[in-house]
Motif scaffolding. Structure first.
Motif, PDB file in Angstrom:
ATOM      1  N   UNK A  22       0.838  -1.214   0.000  1.00  0.00           N
ATOM      2  CA  UNK A  22       0.000   0.000   0.000  1.00  0.00           C
ATOM      3  C   UNK A  22       0.866   1.255   0.000  1.00  0.00           C
ATOM      4  N   UNK A  23       2.112   1.117   0.460  1.00  0.00           N
ATOM      5  CA  UNK A  23       2.981   2.288   0.627  1.00  0.00           C
ATOM      6  C   UNK A  23       3.721   2.689  -0.640  1.00  0.00           C
ATOM      7  N   UNK A  24       3.669   1.839  -1.637  1.00  0.00           N
ATOM      8  CA  UNK A  24       4.548   2.093  -2.777  1.00  0.00           C
ATOM      9  C   UNK A  24       3.789   2.507  -4.038  1.00  0.00           C
ATOM     10  N   UNK A  25       4.559   3.104  -4.952  1.00  0.00           N
ATOM     11  CA  UNK A  25       3.963   3.499  -6.228  1.00  0.00           C
ATOM     12  C   UNK A  25       4.344   2.535  -7.341  1.00  0.00           C
ATOM     13  N   UNK A  26       5.489   1.905  -7.144  1.00  0.00           N
ATOM     14  CA  UNK A  26       5.963   1.036  -8.207  1.00  0.00           C
ATOM     15  C   UNK A  26       6.666  -0.159  -7.577  1.00  0.00           C
ATOM     16  N   UNK A  27       6.722  -1.220  -8.289  1.00  0.00           N
ATOM     17  CA  UNK A  27       7.429  -2.375  -7.752  1.00  0.00           C
ATOM     18  C   UNK A  27       8.376  -2.960  -8.770  1.00  0.00           C
ATOM     19  N   UNK A  28       9.430  -3.571  -8.258  1.00  0.00           N
ATOM     20  CA  UNK A  28      10.302  -4.331  -9.130  1.00  0.00           C
ATOM     21  C   UNK A  28      10.005  -5.789  -8.836  1.00  0.00           C
ATOM     22  N   UNK A  29       9.549  -6.529  -9.784  1.00  0.00           N
ATOM     23  CA  UNK A  29       9.384  -7.961  -9.517  1.00  0.00           C
ATOM     24  C   UNK A  29      10.630  -8.671 -10.010  1.00  0.00           C
ATOM     25  N   UNK A  30      11.313  -9.300  -9.079  1.00  0.00           N
ATOM     26  CA  UNK A  30      12.537 -10.001  -9.451  1.00  0.00           C
ATOM     27  C   UNK A  30      12.209 -11.446  -9.787  1.00  0.00           C
ATOM     28  N   UNK A  31      12.826 -11.949 -10.818  1.00  0.00           N
ATOM     29  CA  UNK A  31      12.692 -13.367 -11.127  1.00  0.00           C
ATOM     30  C   UNK A  31      14.040 -13.869 -11.633  1.00  0.00           C
ATOM     31  N   UNK A  32      14.148 -15.154 -11.765  1.00  0.00           N
ATOM     32  CA  UNK A  32      15.409 -15.707 -12.247  1.00  0.00           C
ATOM     33  C   UNK A  32      15.343 -15.900 -13.749  1.00  0.00           C
ATOM     34  N   UNK A  33      16.410 -15.528 -14.435  1.00  0.00           N
ATOM     35  CA  UNK A  33      16.449 -15.708 -15.894  1.00  0.00           C
ATOM     36  C   UNK A  33      16.399 -17.175 -16.295  1.00  0.00           C
ATOM     37  N   UNK A  34      16.833 -18.061 -15.380  1.00  0.00           N
ATOM     38  CA  UNK A  34      16.835 -19.478 -15.724  1.00  0.00           C
ATOM     39  C   UNK A  34      15.426 -20.050 -15.752  1.00  0.00           C
ATOM     40  N   UNK A  39       9.560 -18.858 -11.437  1.00  0.00           N
ATOM     41  CA  UNK A  39      10.013 -18.032 -10.311  1.00  0.00           C
ATOM     42  C   UNK A  39       9.107 -16.821 -10.110  1.00  0.00           C
ATOM     43  N   UNK A  40       7.999 -16.770 -10.819  1.00  0.00           N
ATOM     44  CA  UNK A  40       7.007 -15.763 -10.469  1.00  0.00           C
ATOM     45  C   UNK A  40       6.052 -16.400  -9.468  1.00  0.00           C
ATOM     46  N   UNK A  41       5.435 -15.569  -8.684  1.00  0.00           N
ATOM     47  CA  UNK A  41       4.585 -16.073  -7.626  1.00  0.00           C
ATOM     48  C   UNK A  41       3.187 -15.507  -7.815  1.00  0.00           C
ATOM     49  N   UNK A  42       2.195 -16.360  -8.030  1.00  0.00           N
ATOM     50  CA  UNK A  42       0.839 -15.861  -8.276  1.00  0.00           C
ATOM     51  C   UNK A  42       0.336 -14.942  -7.165  1.00  0.00           C
ATOM     52  N   UNK A  43       0.733 -15.228  -5.912  1.00  0.00           N
ATOM     53  CA  UNK A  43       0.318 -14.362  -4.796  1.00  0.00           C
ATOM     54  C   UNK A  43       0.862 -12.956  -4.991  1.00  0.00           C
ATOM     55  N   UNK A  44       2.130 -12.886  -5.365  1.00  0.00           N
ATOM     56  CA  UNK A  44       2.771 -11.574  -5.553  1.00  0.00           C
ATOM     57  C   UNK A  44       2.110 -10.837  -6.708  1.00  0.00           C
ATOM     58  N   UNK A  45       1.840 -11.560  -7.768  1.00  0.00           N
ATOM     59  CA  UNK A  45       1.203 -10.921  -8.918  1.00  0.00           C
ATOM     60  C   UNK A  45      -0.148 -10.332  -8.526  1.00  0.00           C
ATOM     61  N   UNK A  46      -0.872 -11.068  -7.696  1.00  0.00           N
ATOM     62  CA  UNK A  46      -2.193 -10.616  -7.267  1.00  0.00           C
ATOM     63  C   UNK A  46      -2.058  -9.390  -6.355  1.00  0.00           C
ATOM     64  N   UNK A  47      -1.145  -9.481  -5.381  1.00  0.00           N
ATOM     65  CA  UNK A  47      -0.958  -8.362  -4.453  1.00  0.00           C
ATOM     66  C   UNK A  47      -0.449  -7.111  -5.170  1.00  0.00           C
ATOM     67  N   UNK A  48       0.381  -7.336  -6.178  1.00  0.00           N
ATOM     68  CA  UNK A  48       1.067  -6.202  -6.807  1.00  0.00           C
ATOM     69  C   UNK A  48       0.396  -5.685  -8.065  1.00  0.00           C
ATOM     70  N   UNK A  49      -0.787  -6.188  -8.339  1.00  0.00           N
ATOM     71  CA  UNK A  49      -1.390  -5.745  -9.606  1.00  0.00           C
ATOM     72  C   UNK A  49      -1.645  -4.230  -9.542  1.00  0.00           C
ATOM     73  N   UNK A  50      -1.443  -3.577 -10.616  1.00  0.00           N
ATOM     74  CA  UNK A  50      -1.475  -2.101 -10.717  1.00  0.00           C
ATOM     75  C   UNK A  50      -0.292  -1.428 -10.036  1.00  0.00           C
ATOM     76  N   UNK A  51       0.633  -2.191  -9.485  1.00  0.00           N
ATOM     77  CA  UNK A  51       1.772  -1.583  -8.795  1.00  0.00           C
ATOM     78  C   UNK A  51       3.071  -1.854  -9.522  1.00  0.00           C
ATOM     79  N   UNK A  52       3.420  -3.104  -9.685  1.00  0.00           N
ATOM     80  CA  UNK A  52       4.733  -3.322 -10.280  1.00  0.00           C
ATOM     81  C   UNK A  52       4.646  -3.308 -11.788  1.00  0.00           C
TER      82      UNK A  52
END
Ligand code: GDP
Length: 282
Positions: A22-34, A39-52
């Protein structure tokens, strides 16, 4: 092999992240190139929608360059800003600030004039599953060791705000791994790159899966590194690695498990070559 891992502190981490986001305007989603997909997390995608908006494809030095290009194009097509990087190297960090500013441009322009926040630094956070290099990235980005790093999953603990420069303020948060992988292939890939604790894994079985994959997708790599025949079946091949690499038990016998662990280590450290476990579905 059945992969499931959901340590207690992860539930807490998820709650914390719900608050932090809630505190941020933008997010960096880190994942592994391999393994950009698993290495993406559906929970994170849901929480971060409209943010990262920015995907950091990290550990590019270990991955197959052609696949990294494919993934980068794939994510851009989906509307993300994408950076592929080796987070241990400080070069290229300036361009990340430029990209995050670009990614936040609209949000900054929409800030209300009156309340004096027009020129406030962009607040951002790094999110991702454990071991993708979040702490390493923050250290390099901030130019000093301000976030704890380690090579074990789940080492990023607690939260902290870091004033990076006049443009960006960064919140460090723990990674989250989902509790159950509906798709066991996802679990397997995460285990292979070291995002699930080795202690709970059956390394012998993991090596079998890795060898199977390498024989199919990167033929010749195993033969080249370990001087073994890829015509052999998988168990024979790993046994041959034990012999050639002198992975021996106390009694001097070839030690299959040591060879299995060696192959996995070589894969993780990049000694086996530039390998990517998955392709975008185009
Ligand atoms: P976190 O759990 O996401 O915060 O991951 P860490 O920052 O602790 O990194 C996990 C491990 O990966 C450490 O051993 C790092 O040195 C290593 N690492 C991080 N970034 C890179 C990278 O870009 N390339 C390579 N080869 N290793 C990296």
């Amino acid at each position: 092999m059945n992969f499931q891992w959901y340590p207690g502190h992860m539930t807490k981490a998820k709650r914390q992240m719900q608050e932090d986001i809630k505190l941020i305007e933008s997010g960096y989603r880190a994942c592994g190139c391999k393994n950009p997909l698993s290495s993406r997390n559906p929970d994170i995608d849901e929480l971060g929608k409209n943010k990262y908006r920015l995907i950091l494809m990290n550990k590019a030095d270990l991955a197959d360059k052609e696949r990294t290009r494919e993934w980068s194009a794939f994510f851009k097509e989906k509307g993300f800003f994408v950076v592929s990087l080796d987070a241990r190297s400080k070069s290229g960090m300036k361009s990340i600030t430029d990209i995050v500013m670009e990614a936040c441009k609209e949000k900054i322009e929409r800030r209300p004039e009156s309340v004096g926040i027009k020129n406030r630094p962009v607040r951002a956070m790094v999110v991702g599953i454990p071991n993708v290099g979040k702490s390493t990235f923050i250290n390099s980005y901030a130019g000093k060791a301000c976030a704890k790093t380690g090579n074990k999953p789940g080492v990023t603990k607690g939260k902290q705000w870091i004033r990076l420069n006049k443009s960006v303020e960064l919140l460090d948060t723990p990674g989250i791994l989902w509790p159950k992988f509906e798709d066991q292939t996802v679990g397997l890939r995460l285990a292979l790159i070291g995002s699930i604790k080795d202690e709970i894994l059956n390394v012998d079985e993991l090596a079998v899966e890795l060898v199977k994959f390498l024989k199919a997708e990167y033929p010749g790599l195993l033969a080249q590194r370990y001087e073994v025949s890829e015509e052999n079946d998988i168990i024979e091949l790993i046994s041959a690695v034990a012999v050639n690499r002198k992975c021996l038990s106390k009694g001097g016998e070839p030690d299959y498990s040591k060879a299995a662990a060696l192959i996995i280590d070589d894969f993780r450290s990049g000694k086996l070559g530039h390998i990517t476990l998955e392709r975008p579905e185009i």
